[in-house]
Design a protein around this motif. Structure first.
Motif, short mmCIF file in Angstrom:
data_model
loop_
_atom_site.label_atom_id
_atom_site.label_comp_id
_atom_site.label_asym_id
_atom_site.label_seq_id
_atom_site.Cartn_x
_atom_site.Cartn_y
_atom_site.Cartn_z
N ILE A 629 41.53 58.53 3.17
CA ILE A 629 40.54 57.44 2.52
C ILE A 629 41.01 57.36 1.04
N ALA A 630 41.70 56.43 1.39
CA ALA A 630 42.02 55.75 -0.18
C ALA A 630 41.02 55.53 -0.82
N GLY A 631 40.51 55.13 -1.45
CA GLY A 631 39.92 55.01 -2.80
C GLY A 631 40.29 54.32 -4.10
N GLU A 632 39.15 54.04 -4.85
CA GLU A 632 40.44 52.98 -5.68
C GLU A 632 41.02 53.52 -6.68
N ASN A 633 40.47 55.30 -7.14
CA ASN A 633 41.22 55.45 -7.73
C ASN A 633 41.59 57.28 -7.66
N ALA A 634 42.08 57.25 -6.50
CA ALA A 634 41.90 58.42 -5.27
C ALA A 634 42.04 58.07 -4.03
N ALA A 635 43.43 58.62 -3.53
CA ALA A 635 43.05 60.03 -2.39
C ALA A 635 41.86 60.50 -1.85
N PHE A 636 41.22 60.34 -1.00
CA PHE A 636 40.01 61.59 -0.17
C PHE A 636 39.51 62.39 0.98
N VAL A 637 39.66 63.68 0.91
CA VAL A 637 40.21 63.74 2.74
C VAL A 637 38.10 64.43 2.36
N LEU A 638 37.77 64.51 3.54
CA LEU A 638 36.21 64.16 3.01
C LEU A 638 35.47 65.02 4.34
N MET A 639 34.21 65.88 4.76
CA MET A 639 33.58 66.44 5.27
C MET A 639 32.54 66.09 5.70
N VAL A 640 31.27 65.38 6.11
CA VAL A 640 30.17 64.84 6.29
C VAL A 640 29.15 66.46 6.87
N THR A 641 28.54 67.00 6.46
CA THR A 641 27.24 68.22 6.57
C THR A 641 26.33 67.99 7.57
N GLU A 642 25.57 67.06 6.66
CA GLU A 642 24.62 66.44 6.99
C GLU A 642 24.81 65.02 6.79
N ARG A 643 23.86 65.08 7.99
CA ARG A 643 23.61 62.94 7.69
C ARG A 643 21.83 62.46 8.10
N THR A 644 21.16 62.12 7.50
CA THR A 644 19.49 61.78 7.90
C THR A 644 19.93 59.70 7.40
N GLU A 645 19.52 59.62 9.05
CA GLU A 645 19.24 57.92 8.78
C GLU A 645 17.23 57.51 9.31
N PRO A 646 17.22 56.58 8.74
CA PRO A 646 15.93 56.39 8.12
C PRO A 646 15.28 55.74 9.67
N ASP A 647 13.67 55.39 10.46
CA ASP A 647 13.47 55.54 11.69
C ASP A 647 12.81 53.74 11.11
N VAL A 648 13.91 52.65 11.63
CA VAL A 648 14.03 51.26 11.33
C VAL A 648 12.25 51.14 11.54
N SER A 649 11.72 51.57 12.56
CA SER A 649 9.74 51.50 12.90
C SER A 649 9.13 51.85 12.38
N GLN A 650 9.48 52.93 11.13
CA GLN A 650 8.76 53.55 9.74
C GLN A 650 8.88 52.39 8.60
N MET A 651 9.32 50.86 8.34
CA MET A 651 9.72 51.08 7.56
C MET A 651 8.17 50.12 7.27
N PRO A 652 7.72 50.41 6.31
CA PRO A 652 6.64 50.04 5.49
C PRO A 652 6.31 48.82 5.48
N ALA A 653 5.17 47.94 5.40
CA ALA A 653 5.46 46.08 4.95
C ALA A 653 5.87 45.46 3.91
N SER A 654 5.93 46.60 2.94
CA SER A 654 5.49 46.28 1.15
C SER A 654 7.46 45.89 1.03
N PHE A 655 7.51 47.14 2.15
CA PHE A 655 9.29 47.05 1.89
C PHE A 655 10.15 45.79 2.25
N ARG A 656 9.51 45.67 3.89
CA ARG A 656 9.88 44.33 4.71
C ARG A 656 9.80 43.26 3.87
#
Length: 693
Positions: A629-656
């Motif tokens: 991956i060509a970044g701004e200041n360096a090239a990178f090789v990475l591995m994602v070991t864990e990823r969490t995405e939120p449940d949109v249905s749980q979005m608070p009304a205040s946030f919306r």
């Protein structure tokens, strides 16, 4: 015969005057000056057919001037006034542009709407403030009486105009926002972006590791890049110029005069029975302030007053372009002791810590052997107090960390502390005094000004004299004859910062009126100097020549080649070492880890600003080594070991709600900026100021 000859000669003169007059009139007609004259001095411009009058322009400028005076008590400088002129002009032009656009869009405010805003169930706050009872209700009878009173007619006309303007702007904003609605999908995407979290491992390969020897940029590559990217090098109209300057700043004689004027008042000040009247009657440039102060609240330049007896006056002190004396009018014992100190500060980093500590110890030894603390502070201290010999006035215990304060407050008056470490700096203090006295102090100050009838007038006359001879004999020749330093400057349209001069709207205004090279200006008065300018080159708007941007293009191409070389090397390494650990070991690097990396972040901890890499982490396959991956200041090789995405249905009304409002505001602001710029480009602006100002 002689009489007839004189008459014939007079007739010839009249004939040529008429010819020149007609020629001048035709010339004025060609430039639009006749149209401007016909409009009259009340009209400075027309914007899409709408006039800007001298009265409203001057009123706008005067409003800014008065606001500054009310806030500071001082008159604005010449440069401030020039800035207010430009701001007022830009505002009035923009107002006319928007007015004509609202008319085109059919956005109007009816009389019925204005009546509703004044007398309706919920009057506008501008109106309601005058007729609201203590219980919050509107006094309708008082309102009606005020409306019917003929003496208030002009006031109501002004209120109506302001209400009409405000309502029309509200309608325009509603019109814009109606076409820029934020969708549910956009809000949901923002929720996901702000609440998605990943744990990432990566190996970083800086582009800077590619040596200069590996980079070659040819003329052909530079020329090709320039041809393909000429639009990147667009520039506004600009001016190159030479100038000579004559300083308006106070001379040593002016400073001595101010000191003497203040010193001559010391005895009278000490005898004055009413200090506030004395300060007013003798025109102090700082107002009277008579509240109780503890020693640390007394400015450093008044610190001598703490040790005086009541009624005594300090010697004159120079500070902030002022000469001040202070009278201790009253004192009492306080509950806390304060220490008056001078300070020397030496900054250090990991590389030079030992060196700076040795230097600090050497300073302490030199002072112990009789060297002047103040002299050493002026030369060696990295603190802002260096110019005044390190003087800080009185300090309280809680102004420094406990270890530093204990050392300062335990050192005897007249002695110097050993170097004290505070963060990334070594501090040395000289103990001048201690006191627990709270005081009232009256301060009398006089600005150190260049004498208007002396220094300033002399400089103006010299500048005028130079300008007259430069016009006859040439700018460069006259400057050489007078042995004057000639400065070089560069200015760009609409950019008040001018190379060689600094910030100057006054000079920019002058340059923007010049359309021919080799033009010599009249004497221009700036805040601190008079200058005479000789315009040597005018560069019209358009792409900068290749020669001027060659170095910039070469650096860009070198950066791109560094990226390419780095990416190719890492791809080769990755082909032979398919794990992060193996890849890192093959190039002598470490595998770095980041937990709780957020999609909304542009920064990769341990790597700096890398938005592309952060984005790639949330699109990569879990537990798999990524491509390079060509970044701004360096090239990178990475591995994602864990990823969490939120449940949109749980979005608070205040946030919306909050997110929708924020996105709506961002959309509106971005659109308005582009929209207004487009309206400016398309506007028909006839500027007649040059004929009247």
């Amino acid at each position: 015969m002689a009489l007839m000859e004189r008459l014939r000669n007079s007739t010839k003169v009249i004939f040529w005057i008429l010819i020149l007059s007609f020629g001048l009139l035709w010339g004025l007609a060609d430039t639009g000056a006749i149209d401007a004259i016909m409009i009259g001095p009340r009209s400075l411009a027309e914007v899409n057919g709408r006039a800007i009058t001298a009265e409203e322009y001057n009123a706008r400028v005067n409003a800014y001037t008065q606001q500054y005076q009310d806030q500071t008590g001082d008159a604005p400088t010449l440069e401030m006034r020039a800035s207010y002129d430009r701001i007022a002009w830009d505002e009035l032009v923009l107002e006319r542009i928007i007015e004509s656009e609202m008319e085109r869009l059919g956005i109007t405010v009816t009389d019925d709407e204005i009546v509703e805003m004044i007398t309706g169930p919920n009057p506008h706050p501008m109106v309601a403030q005058y007729f609201t009872r203590e219980d919050g209700t509107i006094d309708r009878l008082a309102m009606q009486t005020a409306i019917e009173d003929q003496e208030n007619a002009s006031i109501w006309l002004n209120i109506e105009a302001q209400l009409r303007e405000q309502r029309s702007r509200e309608k325009l904003n509603t019109y814009i926002q109606s076409s820029l609605r934020v969708t549910d999908s956009e809000v949901e995407q923002e929720f996901v972006r702000e609440n998605s979290v990943a744990s990432v491992q990566f190996v970083r390969f800086p582009y800077a590791s590619v040596s200069e020897d590996e980079l070659t940029v040819t003329d052909s590559e530079i020329n090709s890049y320039y041809r393909a990217n000429r639009n990147q090098f667009e520039q506004d109209k600009s001016w190159r110029f030479s100038f000579v300057s004559y300083s308006k700043l106070p001379t040593a004689q002016d400073t001595a005069r101010a000191i003497q004027e203040v010193a001559d008042l010391r005895a009278d000040f000490a005898q004055a029975s009413n200090d506030s009247l004395f300060i007013r009657d003798y025109f102090s440039d700082r107002p009277y302030f008579g509240d109780w102060l503890n020693p640390s609240e007394v400015n450093w330049f008044l610190a001598d007053a703490i040790a005086l007896n009541d009624g005594e006056v300090t010697e004159p002190v120079i500070h902030d372009n002022l000469v001040s004396i202070a009278k201790r009018t009253e004192s009492r014992a306080g509950n806390e002791t304060f220490t008056r100190v001078r300070k020397i500060q030496l900054n250090f980093n990991d590389a030079n810590r030992a060196e700076q500590l040795a230097a600090a110890r050497d300073i302490v030894a030199r002072i112990g052997s009789g060297a002047s603390f103040e002299s050493i502070a002026r030369v060696n201290s990295a603190h802002a107090s260096a110019s005044r010999g390190g003087e800080l006035g009185y300090i309280a215990r809680d102004e420094y960390p406990t270890a530093v304060s204990n050392a300062v407050f335990n050192t005897r008056v007249g002695n110097v502390t050993q170097p004290l470490e505070d963060g990334d700096r070594f501090l040395i203090f000289q103990i001048v005094d201690r006191s627990n006295r709270e005081v009232r102090i009256a301060q009398f100050s006089r600005i150190i000004d260049a004498e208007g009838g002396g220094t300033v007038s002399a400089m103006r006359e010299e500048a005028v004299d130079f300008r007259e001879y430069a016009d006859l004999d040439g700018f460069t020749s006259e400057a050489e004859r007078r042995n004057l330093d000639v400065g070089e400057g560069f200015a760009t349209k609409d950019t008040p910062f001018i190379t060689g001069i600094g910030q100057s709207q006054i000079l920019l205004n002058e340059l923007e009126s010049i359309d021919r090279r080799n033009t010599l200006t009249d004497v221009i008065e700036l805040d601190e100097q008079f200058i005479v300018v000789y315009v040597t080159e005018i560069i019209e708007a358009g792409p900068q020549p290749l020669d001027e941007v060659r170095a910039q293009i070469e650096n860009t191409l070198r950066t791109e080649k560094r990226k390419q070389i780095t990416r190719e090397r890492v791809e080769q390494l990755l082909a032979s070492n398919p794990t992060l650990e193996g890849l890192a070991a093959a190039d002598g690097k470490d595998v770095q880890s980041v937990s709780s990396l957020r999609l909304s972040s542009n920064t990769l901890p341990g790597a700096g600003r890398e938005p592309l890499v952060v984005g790639a982490a949330f699109g990569a396959e879990l537990n798999a080594v990524s491509p390079v991956i060509a970044g701004e200041n360096a090239a990178f090789v990475l591995m994602v070991t864990e990823r969490t995405e939120p449940d949109v249905s749980q979005m608070p009304a205040s946030f919306r709600t909050q997110t929708r409002d924020r996105l709506q505001m961002e959309k509106t602001q971005a659109f308005q900026q582009v929209w207004i710029e487009r309206l400016r480009e398309d506007a028909d602006i006839n500027d007649f100021r040059r004929f009247y100002m």
